[in-house]
Design a protein around this motif. Structure first.
Motif, PDB file in Angstrom:
ATOM      1  N   GLU A 251       0.837  -1.183   0.000  1.00  0.00           N
ATOM      2  CA  GLU A 251       0.000   0.000   0.000  1.00  0.00           C
ATOM      3  C   GLU A 251       0.881   1.245   0.000  1.00  0.00           C
TER       4      GLU A 251
ATOM      5  N   VAL B 235      -4.914   6.309   0.043  1.00  0.00           N
ATOM      6  CA  VAL B 235      -4.227   5.021   0.102  1.00  0.00           C
ATOM      7  C   VAL B 235      -4.417   4.319  -1.244  1.00  0.00           C
TER       8      VAL B 235
ATOM      9  N   GLN C  49      -3.498   0.842  -3.607  1.00  0.00           N
ATOM     10  CA  GLN C  49      -3.079  -0.551  -3.589  1.00  0.00           C
ATOM     11  C   GLN C  49      -2.159  -0.806  -4.780  1.00  0.00           C
TER      12      GLN C  49
END
Length: 447
Positions: free
Chosen positions: A153, A164, A166
């Motif tokens: 992350e 955030v 991924q």
């Protein structure tokens, strides 16, 4: 040194070895002893050392507190309670549970070690936007190592929030790009970044970040209007108010005088030269330069709500930009002091970072006095404040502006649906509810 009346009476009659009155040298020696640096006592050294260690311990504690998540605090607290219960009451169940909780926490800590070797590139297409616009950017990550990197992350702080992302598994030499948009609802300066790679355990007990890139400042400028066709101060500048200084070149003719070496021959008055037989040149009065002053009150008590404060800042930005486009000397002052306004971009950047000041810094009345002290040669002065300023305060502020300076007071009043114009002494006063009312109000003032 304490001196009695008798000592004071006798001191002038008792010269010292150097001819100075007795007591001078001891007084100087005593003063020097008082002013000389002294060595710190043992207690002072201990207190200073304790302060240093306390600051170091506090910084370490903050780092640890940032790493441990809420679930981690619960597990640690449960482990401590179970260990106390096991040793105090001798419960085998509590002893086993304490061991499990402790081992679990230690295993999760192992996930925090190591580094994620991403090459991170943060690209903001625009670092300056107007409030309400979106700032578009891209986050590029590359795996420049010779091994594959596990999914992770990426954290991108934006002001007080954060985004955030991924990141999937990246093979050696592979790249990944994330596009993002930052909505701007308030004026200000937002720190975008630093980009951090998030490391944590599967259970979410602990979390640690590695900063991979420095932060970038995003300036959210206040909304402004171009004010096309309006030029405050044009009337006053064309009048060319004179002062007492004479100049060799200006627009206001004053008198004739004899030619002196170095005078510009273009200013020779040939008719007078032919009549007198002496070379005569024109002499001028130095006129007032196009000096534009904006005085913006940042006193929180002079605004009914934050909306009025933002309206006043937008009006200040619009009027100041118009002055800069007219090639005028712009001087902008707030209750906190002077702000930079050499260019339009610098001016808007300064307004983006502007905040309310403390009440002790004063409001519009004190600001008008500062304007009179630092900008006595201004051609136009624009005073900006909120709707809680009463008529007496406004009249006093306008009266403190130097005589001969064209004064315009603009009041931000969120209750108004249409602008209201009036006169206070020699000053024009405009009260408006929002920025869109400014152009029509200024046209009425200039008409």
């Amino acid at each position: 040194m304490t001196m009695t009346p008798e000592t004071v009476a006798e001191a002038p009659d008792a010269p010292g070895p150097s001819g100075a009155p007795a007591g001078t040298a001891p007084d100087a020696a005593e003063d020097a002893a008082l002013l000389a640096p002294r060595e710190a006592t043992r207690w002072e050294k201990l207190r200073e050392d304790a302060g240093v260690w306390a600051r170091r311990a506090g910084s370490r504690a903050r780092i640890i507190a940032e790493v441990i998540q809420l679930t981690g605090w619960v597990v640690i607290a449960a482990a401590i309670i179970l260990w106390i219960t096991a040793f105090s009451l001798g419960w085998q169940e509590a002893f086993v549970a304490a061991i499990v909780a402790t081992v679990l926490a230690l295993l999760c800590i192992v996930f925090l070690f190591g580094r994620t070797a991403y090459e991170v590139d943060l690209d903001l297409t625009r670092t300056r936007v107007v409030v309400g616009e979106r700032a578009i950017g891209a986050l590029k990550l590359a795996n420049l190592t010779s091994r594959s990197l596990l999914p992770s992350e990426i954290v991108l702080p934006v002001g007080s929030g954060r985004g955030v992302f991924q990141v999937p598994r990246l093979q050696a030499g592979e790249e990944h790009e994330e596009l993002f948009a930052i909505p701007t609802t308030h004026r200000g300066v937002l720190a975008v970044g630093p980009v951090s790679v998030l490391r944590g355990d599967p259970l979410g007990l602990f979390e640690r970040t590695h900063d991979r890139r420095q932060a970038v400042d995003l300036f959210v400028h206040p909304r402004t209007l171009p004010l096309e066709g309006l030029s405050l101060g044009q009337m006053r500048d064309l009048e060319g108010l004179p002062d007492q200084h004479l100049a060799r070149d200006d627009v206001s003719f004053h008198a004739l005088r004899e030619y002196q070496p170095g005078d510009d021959l273009r200013h020779v008055h040939w008719k007078s030269t032919a009549r007198t037989g002496t070379l005569m040149v024109r002499e001028y009065e130095q006129t007032r330069r196009s000096h534009f002053v904006v005085a913006l009150s940042t006193h929180p008590g002079e605004y009914r709500d934050p909306e009025e404060f933002e309206t006043a800042i937008s009006v200040a930005g619009s009027v100041g930009l118009r002055a800069l486009r007219d090639s005028r000397t712009l001087d902008v002052r707030t209750s906190a002091g002077k702000i930079r306004a050499e260019t339009g971009r610098r001016y808007l950047d300064s307004l983006s970072a502007l905040e309310s000041t403390k009440p002790r810094d004063g409001g519009i009345v004190a600001l008008a006095g500062i304007l009179a002290a630092h900008s006595p040669d201004a051609a136009v002065a624009v005073l900006l404040c909120g709707s809680t300023v009463d008529a007496g305060q406004l009249r006093l502020a306008c009266s403190r502006v130097p005589f001969g300076v064209r004064t315009l007071a603009i009041i931000a009043d969120s209750r108004l649906e249409s602008p209201v114009l009036r006169r206070v002494g020699d000053a024009d006063v405009v009260a408006l509810g929002h920025l869109d009312q400014l152009p029509n109000a200024l046209r009425k003032v200039l008409s």
